[in-house]
Design a protein around this motif. Structure first.
Motif, PDB file in Angstrom:
ATOM      1  N   ASP A 222       1.281  -1.513  -0.218  1.00 30.52           N
ATOM      2  CA  ASP A 222       0.112  -0.315  -0.038  1.00 30.52           C
ATOM      3  C   ASP A 222       1.371   1.427  -0.080  1.00 30.52           C
ATOM      4  O   ASP A 222       0.434   2.367  -0.708  1.00 30.52           O
ATOM      5  CB  ASP A 222      -0.827   0.171   1.287  1.00 30.52           C
ATOM      6  N   LYS A 223       2.022   1.378   1.040  1.00 26.46           N
ATOM      7  CA  LYS A 223       3.050   2.311   0.711  1.00 26.46           C
ATOM      8  C   LYS A 223       3.627   2.446  -0.753  1.00 26.46           C
ATOM      9  O   LYS A 223       3.827   3.868  -1.114  1.00 26.46           O
ATOM     10  CB  LYS A 223       3.743   1.962   1.897  1.00 26.46           C
ATOM     11  N   ALA A 224       4.257   1.573  -0.948  1.00 24.63           N
ATOM     12  CA  ALA A 224       4.156   1.955  -2.033  1.00 24.63           C
ATOM     13  C   ALA A 224       3.546   2.061  -3.388  1.00 24.63           C
ATOM     14  O   ALA A 224       4.081   2.813  -4.353  1.00 24.63           O
ATOM     15  CB  ALA A 224       5.109   0.175  -3.025  1.00 24.63           C
ATOM     16  N   ALA A 225       2.506   1.979  -3.063  1.00 25.45           N
ATOM     17  CA  ALA A 225       0.660   2.332  -4.453  1.00 25.45           C
ATOM     18  C   ALA A 225       1.137   3.649  -4.587  1.00 25.45           C
ATOM     19  O   ALA A 225       0.603   4.217  -4.919  1.00 25.45           O
ATOM     20  CB  ALA A 225      -0.344   1.605  -3.962  1.00 25.45           C
ATOM     21  N   ALA A 226       0.515   4.404  -2.967  1.00 21.09           N
ATOM     22  CA  ALA A 226       0.666   5.761  -2.482  1.00 21.09           C
ATOM     23  C   ALA A 226       1.952   6.239  -3.909  1.00 21.09           C
ATOM     24  O   ALA A 226       2.017   7.788  -3.951  1.00 21.09           O
ATOM     25  CB  ALA A 226       0.973   6.057  -1.185  1.00 21.09           C
ATOM     26  N   THR A 227       2.878   5.804  -3.148  1.00 27.27           N
ATOM     27  CA  THR A 227       4.278   6.749  -3.430  1.00 27.27           C
ATOM     28  C   THR A 227       4.444   6.592  -5.192  1.00 27.27           C
ATOM     29  O   THR A 227       4.653   7.245  -5.970  1.00 27.27           O
ATOM     30  CB  THR A 227       5.908   5.669  -3.171  1.00 27.27           C
ATOM     31  N   VAL A 228       3.802   5.267  -5.755  1.00 21.67           N
ATOM     32  CA  VAL A 228       3.688   4.886  -7.662  1.00 21.67           C
ATOM     33  C   VAL A 228       2.635   6.618  -7.707  1.00 21.67           C
ATOM     34  O   VAL A 228       2.959   7.491  -8.876  1.00 21.67           O
ATOM     35  CB  VAL A 228       3.113   4.086  -7.867  1.00 21.67           C
ATOM     36  N   LYS A 229       1.387   6.804  -7.098  1.00 18.52           N
ATOM     37  CA  LYS A 229       0.220   7.886  -7.790  1.00 18.52           C
ATOM     38  C   LYS A 229       1.247   8.976  -7.347  1.00 18.52           C
ATOM     39  O   LYS A 229       0.808   9.554  -8.475  1.00 18.52           O
ATOM     40  CB  LYS A 229      -1.272   7.095  -6.407  1.00 18.52           C
ATOM     41  N   LEU A 230       1.835   9.664  -6.582  1.00 15.41           N
ATOM     42  CA  LEU A 230       2.247  10.351  -6.418  1.00 15.41           C
ATOM     43  C   LEU A 230       3.131  10.544  -7.619  1.00 15.41           C
ATOM     44  O   LEU A 230       4.132  12.107  -8.096  1.00 15.41           O
ATOM     45  CB  LEU A 230       3.020  10.738  -4.539  1.00 15.41           C
ATOM     46  N   THR A 231       4.401  10.119  -8.091  1.00 10.25           N
ATOM     47  CA  THR A 231       5.359   9.528  -8.539  1.00 10.25           C
ATOM     48  C   THR A 231       4.859  10.374 -10.376  1.00 10.25           C
ATOM     49  O   THR A 231       4.919  11.111 -10.939  1.00 10.25           O
ATOM     50  CB  THR A 231       6.268   8.939  -8.866  1.00 10.25           C
ATOM     51  N   SER A 232       3.587   9.198 -10.401  1.00 13.78           N
ATOM     52  CA  SER A 232       2.389   9.522 -11.601  1.00 13.78           C
ATOM     53  C   SER A 232       2.129  10.894 -11.863  1.00 13.78           C
ATOM     54  O   SER A 232       2.175  11.610 -12.715  1.00 13.78           O
ATOM     55  CB  SER A 232       1.428   8.743 -11.328  1.00 13.78           C
ATOM     56  N   LEU A 233       1.847  11.452 -10.421  1.00 13.93           N
ATOM     57  CA  LEU A 233       1.350  13.107 -10.636  1.00 13.93           C
ATOM     58  C   LEU A 233       1.950  13.609 -11.023  1.00 13.93           C
ATOM     59  O   LEU A 233       2.536  14.730 -11.966  1.00 13.93           O
ATOM     60  CB  LEU A 233      -0.055  13.666  -9.281  1.00 13.93           C
ATOM     61  N   ARG A 234       3.679  13.799 -10.363  1.00 16.75           N
ATOM     62  CA  ARG A 234       4.608  14.923 -10.525  1.00 16.75           C
ATOM     63  C   ARG A 234       4.366  14.845 -12.360  1.00 16.75           C
ATOM     64  O   ARG A 234       5.435  15.325 -12.571  1.00 16.75           O
ATOM     65  CB  ARG A 234       5.932  14.851 -10.086  1.00 16.75           C
ATOM     66  N   ASN A 235       4.896  12.674 -12.284  1.00 17.90           N
ATOM     67  CA  ASN A 235       5.984  12.849 -14.074  1.00 17.90           C
ATOM     68  C   ASN A 235       4.138  13.296 -15.044  1.00 17.90           C
ATOM     69  O   ASN A 235       5.345  13.882 -16.440  1.00 17.90           O
ATOM     70  CB  ASN A 235       5.678  11.644 -14.315  1.00 17.90           C
ATOM     71  N   ALA A 236       2.803  13.845 -14.547  1.00 17.68           N
ATOM     72  CA  ALA A 236       2.194  13.917 -15.436  1.00 17.68           C
ATOM     73  C   ALA A 236       2.505  15.540 -16.122  1.00 17.68           C
ATOM     74  O   ALA A 236       2.537  16.203 -16.997  1.00 17.68           O
ATOM     75  CB  ALA A 236       0.831  13.460 -15.029  1.00 17.68           C
ATOM     76  N   LEU A 237       2.668  16.140 -14.975  1.00 20.41           N
ATOM     77  CA  LEU A 237       3.016  17.630 -14.482  1.00 20.41           C
ATOM     78  C   LEU A 237       4.265  17.689 -15.227  1.00 20.41           C
ATOM     79  O   LEU A 237       3.755  18.847 -15.977  1.00 20.41           O
ATOM     80  CB  LEU A 237       2.767  18.189 -13.243  1.00 20.41           C
ATOM     81  N   LEU A 238       5.483  17.104 -15.098  1.00 20.48           N
ATOM     82  CA  LEU A 238       6.528  17.698 -14.969  1.00 20.48           C
ATOM     83  C   LEU A 238       7.061  16.643 -15.670  1.00 20.48           C
ATOM     84  O   LEU A 238       7.533  15.996 -14.277  1.00 20.48           O
ATOM     85  CB  LEU A 238       7.447  18.363 -14.032  1.00 20.48           C
ATOM     86  N   PRO A 239       7.473  16.074 -17.194  1.00 20.06           N
ATOM     87  CA  PRO A 239       8.174  14.457 -17.382  1.00 20.06           C
ATOM     88  C   PRO A 239       9.332  14.730 -16.863  1.00 20.06           C
ATOM     89  O   PRO A 239      10.115  16.139 -16.170  1.00 20.06           O
ATOM     90  CB  PRO A 239       7.910  15.307 -18.899  1.00 20.06           C
ATOM     91  N   GLU A 240       9.964  13.693 -17.187  1.00 21.81           N
ATOM     92  CA  GLU A 240      11.243  13.448 -16.466  1.00 21.81           C
ATOM     93  C   GLU A 240      12.573  14.114 -17.328  1.00 21.81           C
ATOM     94  O   GLU A 240      13.240  14.342 -16.810  1.00 21.81           O
ATOM     95  CB  GLU A 240      11.721  11.943 -16.304  1.00 21.81           C
ATOM     96  N   ASN A 241      11.829  14.369 -18.330  1.00 19.35           N
ATOM     97  CA  ASN A 241      13.103  14.975 -19.671  1.00 19.35           C
ATOM     98  C   ASN A 241      13.141  16.312 -19.354  1.00 19.35           C
ATOM     99  O   ASN A 241      13.204  16.727 -20.223  1.00 19.35           O
ATOM    100  CB  ASN A 241      12.690  14.498 -21.320  1.00 19.35           C
ATOM    101  N   VAL A 242      12.097  16.976 -18.442  1.00 20.91           N
ATOM    102  CA  VAL A 242      12.046  18.823 -18.555  1.00 20.91           C
ATOM    103  C   VAL A 242      13.390  19.142 -18.665  1.00 20.91           C
ATOM    104  O   VAL A 242      14.034  19.091 -17.854  1.00 20.91           O
ATOM    105  CB  VAL A 242      10.675  19.201 -17.480  1.00 20.91           C
ATOM    106  N   GLN A 243      14.221  20.482 -19.206  1.00 19.72           N
ATOM    107  CA  GLN A 243      14.791  21.305 -19.484  1.00 19.72           C
ATOM    108  C   GLN A 243      14.140  22.265 -18.619  1.00 19.72           C
ATOM    109  O   GLN A 243      13.333  23.182 -18.387  1.00 19.72           O
ATOM    110  CB  GLN A 243      15.398  21.091 -20.085  1.00 19.72           C
ATOM    111  N   ALA A 244      14.940  23.772 -17.639  1.00 21.28           N
ATOM    112  CA  ALA A 244      15.134  24.707 -17.869  1.00 21.28           C
ATOM    113  C   ALA A 244      16.169  26.277 -18.051  1.00 21.28           C
ATOM    114  O   ALA A 244      16.538  25.300 -18.405  1.00 21.28           O
ATOM    115  CB  ALA A 244      15.230  24.785 -15.894  1.00 21.28           C
ATOM    116  N   ALA A 245      15.388  27.369 -18.349  1.00 19.74           N
ATOM    117  CA  ALA A 245      15.697  28.599 -19.308  1.00 19.74           C
ATOM    118  C   ALA A 245      15.408  29.462 -18.544  1.00 19.74           C
ATOM    119  O   ALA A 245      14.229  29.598 -19.109  1.00 19.74           O
ATOM    120  CB  ALA A 245      15.824  27.567 -20.545  1.00 19.74           C
TER     121      ALA A 245
END
Length: 644
Positions: free
Chosen positions: A46-69
């Protein structure tokens, strides 16, 4: 805001910790629902599932390949200077675009982010005629609001909102901030004033910007998720391709009720969902899960060995043991990955598997029950020393359809073992770009304003922009000629070296041409380069290398008396596998070819050399052009000509 093209500076990848913090800030600012925290006595699953949910939400908003400028532009009738930060990246299957913009204390999503994250902000609609005025740079006035009252309860003063046309309310065409409390409006007819101050729209410079110069993507025909009644999108269940568990019976019933009018039909060859039954047909890319990517790599390896067994003979089936990771990837995996388009190529990468690299992947195969292979460490890499050709996974394997370029009939390459895969050359059609970068000296940090801004790699254009900004800031432009710059103590002592005879006259006069000054800074910086494949911006994996860019060397020389051969080396840095190129040249030149280690290359990092019979320099150049190689990156040496 962005009617004028913004000046976007050097892109730099975000650290994982910074990306998480920024994603959490976005979640808090937009009041997005977070997955419930598991209780202290909850199970590890259950703890792992909650972590995956939060990670999924973060990745949807900011993909892993994001860069700043950082960027700068002007806005408003007074051309007020605007400075901020843009976050640039690509959603799965999409192009690299601006995803978020941070100006002053406000962080807002681009249109592309809204298309990939439905209902993260409230949606307002307006007639198509008004949308046209918005796209000309106008704000949304209160009388232009449609489909209300009532309006979304979260559309309060200062809140971010999306704007779509009344005729197609599922596709946002603009994003802005409420100038009034729209949710409290009881009527709009007869009202005056601005309702939404528009920040960005389809057609402006944010929407149009791309590192490759490619125009902005066309709006989709329909985005059904924006039509849902709920105001906030629940995107923690299946985002970024991470499926947590199966839907409940209640969820399935609701889903069936919503999809009665539109039934999706799977098109496996195109790897896309084709939705039929409505006036608009929409195609939605499949989001590959981590398990999907792992499975694709394992099945591709099975397919490669299956082909080797099909065309070779026992006991080794044409494979030369031990098998190195580079050979396994190039010959037994890459040609058999189900890559049908750019989206698949982006997703199906070894770094996106659960193993992250070939070493861990091979170790995983060794730990299977029974072991699929035996591995050992040799020369700093993990190799396969023994392979179980009778493993039950191979016995049960069923071939699947591949892209046309990767298909080979069973009659082709008989007896060649793994060479049946050599026709699948992933470098054909690739786009190569060489970016020249410079690392400035620490003494030039005053030009950049701070040592932090001076660190890192900069293009020549960026350095020249920094020099011009410093000149304007310090008011060093000559009154008689704007192309001439007055030398202050810093420029005279640290930038323009008086010991160089070329600079003595400038120091004596106290002035220097503006372009010459910028060229002096670039010339005094350390040169680096990055070779990019199918992209225009360096990412975290493309580490700049010191020195000038390399070249592919084509050498024509005479051997065995009067026989001429053509040798090609330096292919690997341009992502060109030598063996498929040799196979192509064998057919094109109607002569024998070979691939061997280049004499003098490092045993740990060997460079391969392709040799083809005859004077084939022009044919080789044509083959390299098909692989994205510009003539400027090729050096031809003809040793067959007699010296005068």
């Amino acid at each position: 805001m962005f009617k004028k093209k913004p000046n976007i500076k050097q892109l730099s990848p975000l650290r994982s910790s910074d990306r998480r913090k920024l994603a959490d800030q976005i979640i808090a600012d937009l009041s997005l629902p977070l997955p419930p925290k598991p209780a202290n006595d909850a199970s590890p699953e259950d703890k792992a599932a909650a972590t995956v949910k939060l990670t999924s939400l973060r990745n949807a908003l900011l993909p892993e390949n994001v860069q700043a400028a950082k960027f700068s532009t002007t806005a408003g009738p007074d051309l007020k200077n605007v400075n901020g930060t843009v976050y640039i990246g690509a959603h799965s299957g999409g192009d690299v675009r601006v995803l978020w913009v941070h100006v002053s204390d406000r962080l807002w999503p681009s249109i592309y982010t809204l298309w990939h994250n439905p209902r993260v902000i409230p949606l307002l609609t307006t007639p198509a005629m008004v949308v046209g005025k918005i796209q000309a740079g106008a704000d949304l006035m209160t009388p232009g609001l449609a489909n209300g009252p009532p309006f979304p309860s979260k559309a309060k003063k200062g809140a971010l909102v999306a704007v779509a046309s009344y005729e197609n309310p599922s596709v946002p065409l603009a994003v802005g901030v409420c100038a009034v409390d729209v949710s409290a409006l009881g009527r709009v007819q007869g009202m005056k004033g601005v309702a939404v101050e528009i920040l960005s729209w389809v057609g402006d410079e944010v929407w149009s910007w791309s590192p490759s110069g490619k125009l902005g993507g066309e709006p989709p025909a329909i985005l059904e998720a924006w039509l849902e009644e709920d105001e906030v999108l629940e995107i923690t269940q299946d985002v970024g391709g991470v499926r947590l568990d199966g839907p409940s019976e209640e969820d399935e019933n609701k889903s069936q009720e919503k999809s009665k009018a539109i039934q999706p039909e799977m098109d496996y060859d195109q790897r896309e969902w084709t939705t039929q039954g409505s006036s608009c047909q929409t195609r939605r890319r499949i989001m590959l899960t981590l398990l999907d990517i792992d499975d694709a790599f394992f099945k591709a390896l099975l397919f490669g060995i299956y082909r080797a067994k099909e065309s070779g003979s026992a006991p080794r089936y044409g494979l030369d043991f031990p098998l190195k990771p580079s050979f396994i990837m190039a010959k037994l995996i890459q040609p058999y990955l189900p890559i049908f388009g750019p989206g698949d190529a982006e997703a199906l990468q070894i770094k996106k598997t659960s193993w992250k690299n070939m070493k861990k992947f091979l170790k995983h195969l060794d730990k299977l029950k029974p072991p699929f292979c035996l591995t050992k460490d040799q020369g700093g890499e993990t190799i396969i020393s023994v392979l179980d050709f009778d493993h039950w996974e191979l016995e049960d394997f069923k071939p699947y359809s591949l892209p046309k370029k990767a298909k080979d009939s069973s009659s082709e390459g008989k007896g060649k073992g793994p060479e049946v895969a050599s026709g699948a050359d992933s470098s054909v059609g690739q786009k190569i770009k060489i970016v020249a970068l410079y690392k400035t000296k620490e003494k030039f940090s005053q030009l950049f304003g701070s040592p932090e801004d001076a660190r890192g790699y900069h293009t020549a254009t960026e350095i020249k922009d920094v020099v011009n900004e410093y000149i304007e800031k310090e008011n060093l432009v000559s009154g008689n000629n704007k192309r001439v710059v007055k030398l202050n103590p810093f420029l005279a002592n640290d930038v323009v070296d008086s010991k160089d005879p070329k600079n003595r006259d400038f120091v004596a006069r106290g002035t220097i041409p503006r372009d010459t000054l910028a060229d002096r800074v670039v010339a005094a910086s350390s040169a680096y380069h990055v070779i990019l494949r199918n992209t225009s911006t360096p990412d975290s994996s493309s580490k700049p290398k010191a020195g000038a860019p390399p070249k592919i060397l084509i050498t024509q020389e005479t051997r065995s008396g009067n026989k001429t051969v053509t040798k090609i080396s330096g292919l690997e840095v341009f992502f060109i596998p030598p063996q498929p190129l040799a196979d192509e040249l064998r057919k094109t030149c109607a002569g024998s070819t070979s691939v061997d280690h280049l004499v003098g290359s490092s045993p740990k990092h060997p460079v391969m050399e392709v040799m083809v019979q005859g004077p084939q320099a022009q044919t080789v150049q044509t083959a390299l052009e098909k692989r994205g190689i510009d003539k400027r990156w090729i050096e031809v040496v003809d040793k067959t000509k007699k010296k005068k």
